[in-house]
Enzyme design. Structure first.
Site, mmCIF file in Angstrom:
data_model
loop_
_atom_site.group_PDB
_atom_site.id
_atom_site.type_symbol
_atom_site.label_atom_id
_atom_site.label_comp_id
_atom_site.label_asym_id
_atom_site.label_seq_id
_atom_site.Cartn_x
_atom_site.Cartn_y
_atom_site.Cartn_z
ATOM 1 N N CYS A 15 0.948 -1.211 0.154
ATOM 2 C CA CYS A 15 0.011 0.128 -0.065
ATOM 3 C C CYS A 15 1.026 1.407 -0.046
ATOM 4 O O CYS A 15 1.651 1.434 0.930
ATOM 5 C CB CYS A 15 -0.857 0.067 1.391
ATOM 6 S SG CYS A 15 -1.832 1.490 1.518
ATOM 7 N N CYS A 42 -0.799 3.836 -6.566
ATOM 8 C CA CYS A 42 -1.883 3.288 -5.643
ATOM 9 C C CYS A 42 -1.731 1.540 -6.043
ATOM 10 O O CYS A 42 -2.035 1.579 -7.311
ATOM 11 C CB CYS A 42 -3.208 3.892 -5.385
ATOM 12 S SG CYS A 42 -4.332 3.064 -4.637
#
Ligand code: DGL
Length: 261
Positions: free
Chosen positions: A77, A186
């Site tokens: 992440c 992302c």
């Protein structure tokens, strides 16, 4: 070197299903490794949260993975990496692999001197990201927050018209400014590639950090004597604290279970 831990699993976490894009690369490069993947979908998205909240959630996920015997933690992440990796490394003994937007290859190779980055608010406002961009002063970096994209992906709406129209709104201004690289900052966004390719002209290269993270994971395991060299049928476990169906749709054929973490 502590070889006794080498047969333990690699632990990965993300705010939700996005980090499965990173897991895929790691599993392809290291098929003999056992893995445990946590999708913290109950707390997604992390992007709009404060740094302190992101640190607390990252600690919670790490604690759970360590309880399951993880020998290394892959923070799959960008938002958690750019806001909390320093704090995680300070608190725990285990090695951490982080994921950051691949600005460097884009800024090094651009011919138009203009690159775009699509990422969460948490990533783009982080100190770590600002430092990275500051290293490439001669390149124009167009930053765009991918508002609502993570939530729509988490809701199983990856291929919806709603996602397509948001992407058009975010990417067309970059095309108008003549970007030749788009950085996906992302881990959820690689799942939007088919939609993104409908919008960008074919000469614009799209890059994410998945492969680089897998290579880095291998190298850190090697350096620490943690590579699993025991021949066996590896196990891949996926845990979510929300809806198993959505996570399952991203990893068909692999076991997904609901856990309280
Ligand atoms: N997939 C994550 C990332 O790479 C987090 C997205 C979010 O939860 O906002 O940034």
């Amino acid at each position: 070197m502590d070889n006794s831990k080498s047969t333990q699993p690699i632990g990965l976490f993300d705010s939700g299903i996005g980090g499965t894009s990173i897991w895929r690369e790691i599993h392809a490069l290291l098929p003999n490794e056992d893995t445990i993947y946590l999708a913290d979908s109950k707390n997604a998205p992390y992007g709009p949260r404060s740094k302190d909240e992101i640190i607390a959630l990252s600690f919670k996920n790490t604690d759970y993975l360590l309880e399951q015997g993880a020998k290394i933690i892959v923070v799959a992440c960008n938002t958690a990496t750019t806001n909390a990796i320093k704090e995680m490394r300070a608190k725990y003994d285990v090695p951490f692999i982080g994921i950051e937007p691949a600005i460097k290859p884009a800024a090094t190779n651009t011919k138009t001197n203009t690159v775009g980055i699509l990422a969460t608010k948490g990533t783009l406002s982080s100190e770590l990201f600002h430092k990275t961009v500051a290293d490439f002063k001669d390149t124009k970096v167009i930053e765009q927050v991918g508002y609502n994209l993570v939530q729509l992906i988490e809701d199983g709406k990856t291929e919806s018209e709603e996602v397509f129209s948001l992407l058009q709104q975010y990417l067309q201004p970059m095309v108008d400014e003549n970007i030749d690289y788009l950085v996906l900052g992302c881990s959820h966004y690689p799942y939007l590639l088919p939609q993104i390719k409908r919008i960008l002209p074919p000469h614009v290269k799209i890059i994410d950090s998945g492969e680089a993270v897998a290579r880095q994971t291998k190298s850190v395991l090697e350096k620490n004597g943690l590579l699993n060299t025991t021949p066996h049928q590896s196990s891949q476990a996926f845990y979510t604290n929300l809806d198993t169906a959505v996570l399952q749709s991203f990893v068909p054929g692999f076991p997904v279970s609901k856990k309280d973490f």
